[in-house]
Design an enzyme around this catalytic site. Structure first.
Site, PDB file in Angstrom:
ATOM      1  N   ASN A 142      14.201   2.509  -2.854  1.00 43.04           N
ATOM      2  CA  ASN A 142      14.179   1.119  -3.330  1.00 43.04           C
ATOM      3  C   ASN A 142      13.662   1.112  -4.773  1.00 43.04           C
ATOM      4  O   ASN A 142      12.523   1.524  -5.037  1.00 43.04           O
ATOM      5  CB  ASN A 142      13.263   0.294  -2.419  1.00 43.04           C
TER       6      ASN A 142
ATOM      7  N   HIS B  76      11.024  -1.980  -8.253  1.00 42.40           N
ATOM      8  CA  HIS B  76       9.910  -2.023  -9.194  1.00 42.40           C
ATOM      9  C   HIS B  76      10.213  -1.376 -10.532  1.00 42.40           C
ATOM     10  O   HIS B  76       9.434  -1.519 -11.481  1.00 42.40           O
ATOM     11  CB  HIS B  76       8.649  -1.458  -8.539  1.00 42.40           C
TER      12      HIS B  76
ATOM     13  N   ARG C 206      12.616 -12.212  -9.299  1.00 37.81           N
ATOM     14  CA  ARG C 206      11.422 -11.729 -10.005  1.00 37.81           C
ATOM     15  C   ARG C 206      11.584 -10.299 -10.505  1.00 37.81           C
ATOM     16  O   ARG C 206      10.879  -9.874 -11.393  1.00 37.81           O
ATOM     17  CB  ARG C 206      10.184 -11.849  -9.126  1.00 37.81           C
ATOM     18  N   HIS C 207      12.486  -9.530  -9.884  1.00 38.33           N
ATOM     19  CA  HIS C 207      12.701  -8.182 -10.426  1.00 38.33           C
ATOM     20  C   HIS C 207      14.200  -7.915 -10.618  1.00 38.33           C
ATOM     21  O   HIS C 207      14.707  -7.998 -11.726  1.00 38.33           O
ATOM     22  CB  HIS C 207      11.986  -7.096  -9.596  1.00 38.33           C
TER      23      HIS C 207
ATOM     24  N   GLU D  86      19.208  -5.736  -0.057  1.00 33.61           N
ATOM     25  CA  GLU D  86      18.345  -6.584   0.774  1.00 33.61           C
ATOM     26  C   GLU D  86      18.478  -8.009   0.283  1.00 33.61           C
ATOM     27  O   GLU D  86      18.499  -8.254  -0.930  1.00 33.61           O
ATOM     28  CB  GLU D  86      16.882  -6.171   0.615  1.00 33.61           C
TER      29      GLU D  86
ATOM     30  N   THR E 284       5.192  -9.358  -1.476  1.00 34.60           N
ATOM     31  CA  THR E 284       6.315  -8.538  -1.034  1.00 34.60           C
ATOM     32  C   THR E 284       6.700  -9.044   0.363  1.00 34.60           C
ATOM     33  O   THR E 284       6.009  -9.899   0.923  1.00 34.60           O
ATOM     34  CB  THR E 284       5.951  -7.036  -1.033  1.00 34.60           C
TER      35      THR E 284
ATOM     36  N   GLU F 236      16.261  -2.559  10.828  1.00 36.55           N
ATOM     37  CA  GLU F 236      15.235  -1.814  10.096  1.00 36.55           C
ATOM     38  C   GLU F 236      13.884  -2.260  10.637  1.00 36.55           C
ATOM     39  O   GLU F 236      13.540  -3.444  10.576  1.00 36.55           O
ATOM     40  CB  GLU F 236      15.331  -2.096   8.588  1.00 36.55           C
TER      41      GLU F 236
ATOM     42  N   HIS G 170       8.755   0.076   4.698  1.00 38.80           N
ATOM     43  CA  HIS G 170       7.732  -0.815   4.156  1.00 38.80           C
ATOM     44  C   HIS G 170       6.363  -0.150   4.180  1.00 38.80           C
ATOM     45  O   HIS G 170       5.855   0.184   5.246  1.00 38.80           O
ATOM     46  CB  HIS G 170       7.640  -2.160   4.869  1.00 38.80           C
TER      47      HIS G 170
ATOM     48  N   GLY H 197      10.087   2.415  -1.468  1.00 33.51           N
ATOM     49  CA  GLY H 197      10.139   2.001  -2.860  1.00 33.51           C
ATOM     50  C   GLY H 197       8.848   2.182  -3.613  1.00 33.51           C
ATOM     51  O   GLY H 197       8.721   3.064  -4.470  1.00 33.51           O
TER      52      GLY H 197
HETATM   53  N1  PXP Z   1      12.411  -2.278   3.547  1.00 27.60           N
HETATM   54  C1  PXP Z   1      12.420  -3.605   3.283  1.00 27.60           C
HETATM   55  C2  PXP Z   1      13.267  -4.490   4.127  1.00 27.60           C
HETATM   56  C3  PXP Z   1      11.686  -4.145   2.223  1.00 27.60           C
HETATM   57  O1  PXP Z   1      11.715  -5.467   1.977  1.00 27.60           O
HETATM   58  C4  PXP Z   1      10.930  -3.265   1.411  1.00 27.60           C
HETATM   59  C5  PXP Z   1      10.153  -3.803   0.258  1.00 27.60           C
HETATM   60  O2  PXP Z   1      10.993  -4.366  -0.670  1.00 27.60           O
HETATM   61  C6  PXP Z   1      10.966  -1.902   1.702  1.00 27.60           C
HETATM   62  C7  PXP Z   1      11.692  -1.436   2.789  1.00 27.60           C
HETATM   63  C8  PXP Z   1      10.255  -0.891   0.873  1.00 27.60           C
HETATM   64  O3  PXP Z   1       8.897  -1.087   0.961  1.00 27.60           O
HETATM   65  P1  PXP Z   1       7.919  -0.283  -0.015  1.00 27.60           P
HETATM   66  O4  PXP Z   1       8.231  -0.760  -1.399  1.00 27.60           O
HETATM   67  O5  PXP Z   1       6.570  -0.698   0.452  1.00 27.60           O
HETATM   68  O6  PXP Z   1       8.220   1.167   0.161  1.00 27.60           O
END
Ligand code: PXP
Length: 253
Positions: free
Chosen positions: A6, A9, A48-49, A69, A99, A150, A188, A210
């Site tokens: 992801n 950022h 925002r990003h 997403e 987030t 997911e 996440h 991410g």
């Molecule tokens: N999966 C989903 C559905 C998310 O919304 C996010 C955060 O944007 C992630 C995975 C990745 O999370 P992290 O940035 O904490 O690795």
């Protein structure tokens, strides 16, 4: 096991100055060189990003596959349908959150969510639902007729040093989802420290990571940060499954 990176950022840093660097397309190329099997971005309503132009460019230029997403808002669903990423992952979205804070509220599953699933599937997209790792959410997702879920790993990620209840919950949800015929993804809050017990869950076929990768890219560079995460993910699978899975299984034809 696929590792999707992801890169939201990367765009967060750019938007801090509203300039043109760093470029998410360049970041996607580096992530792929480091072994990413797919690129994930979240087109938020508040932009925002990641911006619309980023998603258009990534849809054209991603060498692996794009996982978009999105919240269930009709305007964003329309954009997704037009851009045709490989996969659309529906997530809850709340303007005030830092987030994505939890899985979709499936028990109160709205017409909006059902409509979004239908429109995305009609557009030919593979739809995944971001859900809490509970029995109820898994059962409801299966009823909605999507091919994949997911599992939200936030509870595990925030408390993994304090016992393994959250890990057991993830294992249970993954096994149930698989039994119901769903492909199982997770993500996440996963980091270099906590990823391996999750990556070892045999039913999981995709991780979305991410923040930790982009953070460590500041020290190691993005390609190397992805390579190190991929090594951890593949390493935990080798010890459990006993055989590697092709890292190119998801390349675009
Ligand atoms: N999966 C989903 C559905 C998310 O919304 C996010 C955060 O944007 C992630 C995975 C990745 O999370 P992290 O940035 O904490 O690795």
């Amino acid at each position: 096991m696929r590792l999707y990176v992801n890169i939201d950022h990367v765009a967060t840093v750019r938007e801090a100055r509203r300039t043109d660097e760093p470029d998410p397309v360049r970041a996607a190329e580096l992530a792929e060189r480091g072994g990413a099997d797919g690129i994930t971005v979240h087109l938020r309503e508040d932009r925002r990003h990641i911006q619309d132009a980023d998603v258009r460019a990534l849809a054209r230029r991603t060498g692996t596959v794009l996982n978009l997403e999105l919240g269930a808002s009709p305007a964003i669903v329309r954009i997704a349908g037009g851009l045709k990423p490989h996969q659309a992952t529906l997530v809850p979205e709340n303007r005030r959150e830092i987030t994505t804070e939890g899985g979709l509220a499936l028990a109160r599953s709205s017409r909006r969510l059902q409509g979004a699933v239908r429109r995305l599937q009609d557009a030919g997209l593979r739809v995944s639902l971001f859900i809490d790792p509970t029995r109820e959410a898994v059962a409801r997702a299966a009823e909605l007729g999507v091919p994949a879920v997911e599992l939200h790993t936030g509870r595990y990620a925030h408390g993994w040093r304090r016992g393994d209840a959250a890990l057991r919950q993830l294992r249970d949800a993954a096994a149930r989802a698989k039994r119901l015929g769903l492909a199982v993804h997770a993500g996440h809050g996963l980091t270099y420290e906590n990823v391996q017990p999750v990556a070892a869950i045999p039913e999981l076929e995709e991780l979305n990571i991410g923040h930790s990768i982009v953070s460590n890219a500041i020290y190691w560079g993005l390609e190397e940060a992805v390579r190190r995460m991929k090594e951890l993910v593949v390493g935990s699978r080798l010890s459990v499954v006993g055989q590697p899975q092709s890292p190119t299984e998801n390349r675009k034809p």
